[in-house]
Enzyme design. Structure first.
Site, short mmCIF file in Angstrom:
data_model
loop_
_atom_site.label_atom_id
_atom_site.label_comp_id
_atom_site.label_asym_id
_atom_site.label_seq_id
_atom_site.Cartn_x
_atom_site.Cartn_y
_atom_site.Cartn_z
N THR A 142 0.84 -1.21 0.00
CA THR A 142 0.00 0.00 0.00
C THR A 142 0.87 1.25 0.00
OG1 THR A 142 -1.85 -1.05 1.14
CG2 THR A 142 -1.65 1.34 1.39
N THR A 188 -8.06 52.93 -4.04
CA THR A 188 -7.13 52.28 -3.13
C THR A 188 -7.65 52.50 -1.71
OG1 THR A 188 -5.74 54.27 -2.98
CG2 THR A 188 -5.16 52.64 -4.65
N SER A 319 -34.27 37.24 -2.28
CA SER A 319 -34.78 37.35 -0.93
C SER A 319 -36.18 36.76 -0.84
CB SER A 319 -34.82 38.81 -0.49
OG SER A 319 -35.44 38.95 0.77
N LYS A 325 -35.16 42.02 -5.05
CA LYS A 325 -33.75 42.00 -4.68
C LYS A 325 -33.04 40.85 -5.41
CE LYS A 325 -30.83 42.36 -0.54
NZ LYS A 325 -29.93 41.21 -0.61
#
Length: 467
Positions: A142, A188, A319, A325
């Site tokens: 094995t 950034t 939702s 949504k």
């Protein structure tokens, strides 16, 4: 009534279903390891790889005079059937198991043996004529079979992952071209920075995926080293002196993979560093994909009260309480894949550290974790490309509006009107809430034509000399 045959091992006799191709040791393992609920059959590449190993071993032993032609031929034919996809349902052992993969190896030995017996015209379980250990497992342990098969399976899986990553890379690149003329505001630290194009943003994502394809390819190269011929601990006990070289050559021929024998089989049998390295690269891929998905969610946020520079394709209602949504479900699921891959990396690190002396018995959970990571990442890349990126559209007017109102625009104007005037405009825009674009026009620092020329997308994508 189900019929049974009696098989025995060193622990005693067990009744095995007569129609089963697996045998006593597989049945014991099936009963012992109710862990993940995921049997080996869930990973066809692993079964294919085990069959490659057994086929190569039979051919090597036959060529070295260790195994007679009739038995070798039957074993090889049985292995070829497994490689073609047959009898995979007979691999019933849980992928996470004790014993360093012995149960996986025995599942393969028994299925190959019993199918080979049928091909020889004999009944399943007739082990006097062909034995799962004495013949199918000849010259093996094995401890070299399982990691070698795992490596082969991983190579095949990694190739599919890289193909999926290329598909995603191309999807981002196409959007980069499509959005090359869309001016937007770069950010950034989640604050306005300087103008750029939406095309640059998507092209950057294509580049980062491409870089990670290279990293996966580099990690894959390490997986080609195998320890076949090591047997128990790397000394090659119970094998022909030429077996290790011969079985590796046979595996290369059968798989067409550039496999190579480890230079030190003792070291190779105990070392799992390659899996730690590979897992680390998969974690890198996951982290970077997750970051991209965070960006997609931010840029599409809204639609009225967020950034709303891009539209993700609507995939499903978002939702059970808020009508209309629609959520960014595809990036969200890719985020979750990334979290799972990072968790698998921790598992692999701990399992690799847990190795002791001449063997690491934790390889089954290492293999399972790697397969999970690779397969989830592959599906995530395809899902992200096909169900999200390819359908993204740009809100061009919104992007332009944000640029013109952004305080960060003054940075792009600084070379033309100077730092002092730029700072003055920034302060006024902050105080009044007015548009930088409009204030510059109002003060007469630049004409509309000059402003529009400066803000052309093609002038934003590269350095530009200004007197």
């Amino acid at each position: 009534m189900m019929e049974y045959r009696t098989e025995h091992d060193s622990l005693g006799e067990v009744e095995v279903p007569a129609e089963a191709y697996y045998g006593v040791q597989t049945l014991r393992a099936r009963e012992n390891f109710h862990i993940t609920g995921v049997p080996m059959s869930h990973y066809p590449r692993l079964i294919e790889a085990l069959a490659y190993v057994k086929l190569a071993a039979a051919e090597a032993n036959a060529s070295l005079g260790m195994l007679d032609e009739d038995r070798s031929r039957a074993i090889c034919r049985a292995c070829e059937e497994l490689i073609s996809g047959k009898l995979h349902d007979q691999f019933v052992v849980d992928v996470v198991q004790g014993g360093a993969g012995t149960s996986a190896n025995m599942n393969a030995n028994e299925v190959v043996c019993n199918r080979a017996l049928e091909l020889m015209g004999r009944p399943k379980g007739d082990y006097e004529h062909l034995h799962p250990l004495n013949h199918v497992n000849m010259s093996q342990s094995t401890n070299d079979v399982f990691p070698s098969a795992l490596n082969i399976a991983l190579i095949l899986e990694l190739r599919e992952l890289m193909e999926a990553m290329r598909h995603l890379q191309h999807a981002f690149a196409r959007k980069g071209d499509e959005f090359a003329d869309v001016l937007k505001m770069g950010r950034t630290q989640l604050q306005d920075a300087v103008p750029m194009t939406l095309g640059q943003e998507f092209t950057a994502w294509a580049v980062t995926v491409g870089e990670d394809i290279q990293r996966v390819d580099e990690a894959e190269d390490l997986v080609y080293e195998i320890n076949m011929g090591a047997t128990a601990i790397g000394t090659g006990l119970n094998s022909h002196p030429d077996y290790a070289r011969t079985v590796t050559e046979k595996l290369v021929e059968i798989t067409t993979l550039n496999l190579k024998q480890s230079p030190d089989l003792v070291e190779a049998t105990q070392d799992t560093g390659v899996y730690v390295q590979l897992s680390g690269v998969l974690k890198r891929v996951a982290v970077k994909l997750s970051k991209i998905c965070n960006d997609l969610r931010l840029l599409s946020s809204g639609p009225r009260c967020g950034i709303n520079e891009i539209n993700l394709p609507p995939m499903q209602p978002g939702s059970s309480i808020m009508p209309g949504k629609v959520n960014p479900v595809i990036p969200e699921v890719v985020n979750q894949v990334a979290f799972a891959v990072i968790g698998h990396d921790v598992t692999i690190s701990m399992a690799s550290e847990a190795g002791q002396l001449e063997l690491n018995v934790m390889e089954p959970v290492i293999g399972y974790s790697l397969f999970q990571s690779i397969n989830m990442l592959r599906r995530a890349c395809l899902t992200l490309a096909d169900k999200c990126v390819s359908g993204i559209t740009a809100n061009r007017e919104r992007c332009r509006e944000l640029v013109e109102h952004s305080i960060g625009l003054v940075t792009a104007l600084n070379p033309y009107i100077g730092y002092e005037k730029s700072a003055e405009i920034a302060k006024e825009a902050m105080r009044t809430g007015g548009s930088v674009y409009a204030i510059v026009l109002e003060k007469g620092y630049l004409t509309r034509e000059q402003l529009d020329e400066i803000l052309k997308p093609e002038n934003m994508v590269r350095p530009r000399y200004t007197k």
